[in-house]
Write a protein that holds these residues in place. Sequence first.
Motif, PDB file in Angstrom:
ATOM      1  N   SER A 103      61.892  98.207 111.548  1.00 41.97           N
ATOM      2  CA  SER A 103      61.061  97.966 110.240  1.00 41.97           C
ATOM      3  C   SER A 103      60.770  96.436 109.845  1.00 41.97           C
ATOM      4  N   VAL A 104      62.071  95.622 109.679  1.00 43.96           N
ATOM      5  CA  VAL A 104      62.064  94.403 109.612  1.00 43.96           C
ATOM      6  C   VAL A 104      61.111  93.364 110.385  1.00 43.96           C
ATOM      7  N   PHE A 105      61.167  93.658 111.544  1.00 44.96           N
ATOM      8  CA  PHE A 105      60.206  92.873 112.552  1.00 44.96           C
ATOM      9  C   PHE A 105      58.853  93.264 112.286  1.00 44.96           C
ATOM     10  N   MET A 106      58.494  94.544 112.128  1.00 45.15           N
ATOM     11  CA  MET A 106      57.139  94.999 112.290  1.00 45.15           C
ATOM     12  C   MET A 106      56.657  94.513 110.588  1.00 45.15           C
ATOM     13  N   ILE A 107      57.345  94.687 109.469  1.00 44.82           N
ATOM     14  CA  ILE A 107      56.646  94.059 108.265  1.00 44.82           C
ATOM     15  C   ILE A 107      56.454  92.685 108.291  1.00 44.82           C
ATOM     16  N   THR A 108      57.540  91.971 108.763  1.00 45.60           N
ATOM     17  CA  THR A 108      57.335  90.464 108.840  1.00 45.60           C
ATOM     18  C   THR A 108      56.195  89.843 109.602  1.00 45.60           C
ATOM     19  N   PHE A 109      56.198  90.514 110.683  1.00 43.95           N
ATOM     20  CA  PHE A 109      55.174  90.193 111.713  1.00 43.95           C
ATOM     21  C   PHE A 109      53.780  90.259 111.005  1.00 43.95           C
ATOM     22  N   TYR A 110      53.407  91.486 110.366  1.00 39.97           N
ATOM     23  CA  TYR A 110      52.136  91.667 109.855  1.00 39.97           C
ATOM     24  C   TYR A 110      51.998  90.987 108.652  1.00 39.97           C
ATOM     25  N   TYR A 166      53.438  88.093 107.996  1.00 40.29           N
ATOM     26  CA  TYR A 166      53.312  86.754 108.320  1.00 40.29           C
ATOM     27  C   TYR A 166      51.736  86.266 108.662  1.00 40.29           C
ATOM     28  N   ALA A 167      51.088  87.380 109.465  1.00 38.82           N
ATOM     29  CA  ALA A 167      49.945  87.171 110.082  1.00 38.82           C
ATOM     30  C   ALA A 167      48.748  87.065 108.835  1.00 38.82           C
ATOM     31  N   ILE A 168      49.113  87.928 107.868  1.00 43.96           N
ATOM     32  CA  ILE A 168      47.872  88.070 106.575  1.00 43.96           C
ATOM     33  C   ILE A 168      48.259  86.880 105.737  1.00 43.96           C
ATOM     34  N   SER A 169      49.319  86.151 105.827  1.00 49.26           N
ATOM     35  CA  SER A 169      49.603  84.975 104.923  1.00 49.26           C
ATOM     36  C   SER A 169      48.983  83.762 105.410  1.00 49.26           C
ATOM     37  N   ARG A 170      48.776  83.796 106.777  1.00 49.23           N
ATOM     38  CA  ARG A 170      48.136  82.471 107.256  1.00 49.23           C
ATOM     39  C   ARG A 170      46.683  82.358 107.095  1.00 49.23           C
ATOM     40  N   PRO A 171      46.147  81.068 106.263  1.00 45.28           N
ATOM     41  CA  PRO A 171      44.814  80.908 106.183  1.00 45.28           C
ATOM     42  C   PRO A 171      43.893  80.930 107.420  1.00 45.28           C
ATOM     43  N   GLN A 172      44.394  80.273 108.354  1.00 43.51           N
ATOM     44  CA  GLN A 172      43.720  80.435 109.716  1.00 43.51           C
ATOM     45  C   GLN A 172      43.329  81.668 110.461  1.00 43.51           C
ATOM     46  N   PHE A 173      44.242  82.995 109.984  1.00 41.82           N
ATOM     47  CA  PHE A 173      43.969  84.071 110.890  1.00 41.82           C
ATOM     48  C   PHE A 173      42.584  84.775 109.985  1.00 41.82           C
ATOM     49  N   LYS A 174      41.635  85.020 110.775  1.00 43.18           N
ATOM     50  CA  LYS A 174      40.322  85.115 110.501  1.00 43.18           C
ATOM     51  C   LYS A 174      40.320  86.455 109.737  1.00 43.18           C
ATOM     52  N   TYR A 175      40.990  87.266 110.047  1.00 43.70           N
ATOM     53  CA  TYR A 175      40.723  88.700 109.441  1.00 43.70           C
ATOM     54  C   TYR A 175      41.736  89.323 108.619  1.00 43.70           C
ATOM     55  N   ARG A 176      42.521  87.987 107.806  1.00 44.23           N
ATOM     56  CA  ARG A 176      43.643  88.373 106.927  1.00 44.23           C
ATOM     57  C   ARG A 176      43.054  89.268 105.777  1.00 44.23           C
ATOM     58  N   ARG A 177      41.913  89.103 105.149  1.00 43.52           N
ATOM     59  CA  ARG A 177      41.552  89.853 104.063  1.00 43.52           C
ATOM     60  C   ARG A 177      41.310  91.285 104.647  1.00 43.52           C
ATOM     61  N   ALA A 217      46.481  97.306 104.143  1.00 41.18           N
ATOM     62  CA  ALA A 217      47.891  97.536 103.734  1.00 41.18           C
ATOM     63  C   ALA A 217      47.883  98.017 102.429  1.00 41.18           C
ATOM     64  N   PHE A 218      46.860  97.364 101.495  1.00 43.50           N
ATOM     65  CA  PHE A 218      46.889  97.961 100.231  1.00 43.50           C
ATOM     66  C   PHE A 218      46.358  99.180  99.895  1.00 43.50           C
ATOM     67  N   PHE A 219      45.494  99.645 100.764  1.00 46.70           N
ATOM     68  CA  PHE A 219      44.875 101.048 100.654  1.00 46.70           C
ATOM     69  C   PHE A 219      45.614 102.018 100.778  1.00 46.70           C
ATOM     70  N   THR A 220      46.738 101.897 101.772  1.00 45.99           N
ATOM     71  CA  THR A 220      47.721 103.030 101.851  1.00 45.99           C
ATOM     72  C   THR A 220      48.618 103.048 100.893  1.00 45.99           C
ATOM     73  N   MET A 221      48.745 102.016  99.919  1.00 48.78           N
ATOM     74  CA  MET A 221      49.341 102.177  98.991  1.00 48.78           C
ATOM     75  C   MET A 221      48.966 103.399  97.757  1.00 48.78           C
ATOM     76  N   LEU A 222      47.645 103.208  97.852  1.00 45.18           N
ATOM     77  CA  LEU A 222      46.894 104.033  96.860  1.00 45.18           C
ATOM     78  C   LEU A 222      46.616 105.298  97.385  1.00 45.18           C
ATOM     79  N   PHE A 223      46.077 105.697  98.692  1.00 47.05           N
ATOM     80  CA  PHE A 223      45.732 106.680  99.197  1.00 47.05           C
ATOM     81  C   PHE A 223      46.666 107.036 100.603  1.00 47.05           C
TER      82      PHE A 223
END
Length: 327
Positions: free
Chosen positions: A118-125, A127-138, A144-150
Amino acid sequence: MPKLDQTESTLEIASTQGIKKGKTNFSKKFRDPHALHPAANAVISVLLGILAFSCVFPFIYVIIISFTGEESIVRNGFELIPKEWSIDAYRYLWGMKEALFRSYGVTILVTILGTVISVFMITFYAYAISRPQFKYRRFFTFLAFFTMLFSGGLVPTYIVVTQFLHLKNSIWALILPLAMNAFYIIIMRTFFLKSVSESILESARMDGASEWRIFFQIIFPLSLPGIATIALFSTLGYWNDWFTALLYIDNPNLVPLQALLMKIEANLEFMRKNMDVAILQKSLFDTIPQESAKMAMVVIATLPIAVSYPFFQKYFISGLTIGGVKE
């Protein structure tokens, strides 16, 4: 000569007093504006002590009740200082020690493997969406946010786990469904954005470091407080989970501790409410310490994770001392 010595000693005393007075005035002038008054500090310390005791007291009370004789509980109810002490509840649970030890082993294995995965999967995910150079971060942040609601619901989840992934009656059925948590991903993403300086990563890339090396040698040590936090939450989640076993586990050799204790309590409650069905076993049922056994099960299930918590605390403290680059 005596007059000169007396004059020198007088000057030394005056200079010493002047230095002490200067230090006193300096300390008064430059006193920390955020420092608390001693009286306020004492009041806050007392309040925090009361709060800490109120958090610890219920568990202490449960331990006391687990060592109380069943007859004393029936006659006098729950008492802080019982009139009769007994270890009958633990003797009763010791009678099923094979099942308990097996369930302990399953729970420990699931907790350790599940927390690491769990720690490795969560931190990898995160870290990827926190980097501005990752094209599909949004896109992945919204995913991830959508699954918190539905969510897909319990029935589709059960079909995916049992029919498509074929995880029923396997140890992975207790690990993989709880491995990802969208809330923890958002927490770690925010932590990476606020605590990890981009200049550190840029300097590492200029030195030829790969993304894997950057993550494990730079990001991981700097993010130790956040990682320790989600590791603790994941550990508690895996240790206390019983619903997943209720859904996917029929094999008695794979039943975790919480699910086994829930079954034992359900059996005790069933026998208590259906004495007409178990009338032939009434003499045996009367010897079972019902209330104290329930409290003993709480102690068995809670004590190991409560004892292991201080080991997580040092990672919080050590992680806070790790520095970075000042912008």
